[in-house]
Scaffold this motif. Sequence first.
Motif, short mmCIF file in Angstrom:
data_model
loop_
_atom_site.label_atom_id
_atom_site.label_comp_id
_atom_site.label_asym_id
_atom_site.label_seq_id
_atom_site.Cartn_x
_atom_site.Cartn_y
_atom_site.Cartn_z
N ASP A 87 0.81 -1.23 0.00
CA ASP A 87 0.00 0.00 0.00
C ASP A 87 0.84 1.27 0.00
O ASP A 87 0.28 2.37 -0.06
N GLY B 147 -0.20 4.78 1.34
CA GLY B 147 -1.50 4.60 1.96
C GLY B 147 -2.72 5.22 1.29
O GLY B 147 -3.82 5.16 1.84
N GLY C 203 -5.43 2.44 1.09
CA GLY C 203 -5.87 2.00 2.42
C GLY C 203 -6.71 3.07 3.11
O GLY C 203 -7.75 2.77 3.71
N SER D 125 -2.99 -1.35 6.12
CA SER D 125 -2.06 -1.14 5.00
C SER D 125 -0.81 -1.94 5.28
O SER D 125 -0.16 -1.72 6.30
N ALA E 174 1.43 6.95 5.35
CA ALA E 174 0.05 6.44 5.36
C ALA E 174 -0.65 6.83 6.67
O ALA E 174 -1.80 7.28 6.67
N THR F 133 -1.34 -0.20 10.35
CA THR F 133 -0.26 -0.48 9.40
C THR F 133 0.46 -1.76 9.82
O THR F 133 0.53 -2.09 11.01
#
Length: 198
Positions: A41, A44, A47, A59, A70, A83
Amino acid sequence: MLMWNEKFAGDAYFYGVAPCEWLVMNRHRYPTGGRALAIGDGEGRNGVYLASLGLDTTSLDQSEVGLAKAEKLAAARAVELSTWHADLADIELATDHYDVIVAIYAHLPQPLRAHTHAACARALKPGGLFVLEAFHPKQLNYRSGGPKIVDLLYRAEDVCSELHGLTVLDAQEGLTQLAEGTGHRGPGYVTRVVARRD
Ligand SMILES: C[S@@+](CC[C@H](N)C(=O)[O-])C[C@H]1O[C@@H](n2cnc3c(N)ncnc32)[C@H](O)[C@@H]1O
């Protein structure tokens, strides 16, 4: 240093902060709740988009620099995002666990790609969706981004054959116009797949 950490080092988002168009085009298929996983990802953008739809989203990426951005994007959009810093070669995904899994320009080499797609298929709950966009080998004729190594480029037929136990709802190959940050810009030849776990 990991190549992706270098690419994601600046303040700007290399592929922008807007989600992939194909992901948005399939919005009508996503559940309003449940778990989502975005593999590879990066920073991000995809995500965060799934999280904004109310999905409990993770992600996953090997780049900790990307994942830090992200988290920053999720905070700026006031959405919850988990994450997972990992290399797809080193992990196992839980079986029957996710409602949506997306692989947007993840570009894995074989045999990791086939292994990962089969693992994603198993990780979906029955009825769960897999959404993929990646550059096609014909992208070698264009300059809008993507790997220059043919082994990292995806044909729809090959992706579909790796998704064991999934029914393909849509599979396309063709030219699109990309405007994703500075990373993807201009005409690009892509493969797009959406499939559902039986
Ligand atoms: C072209 S970028 C796409 C990023 C993001 N999906 C997007 O569309 O904005 C590819 C991403 O896949 C990640 N990636 C590549 N191989 C990986 C692996 N084996 N395990 C985890 N992440 C990987 C890279 O770190 C990078 O963030």
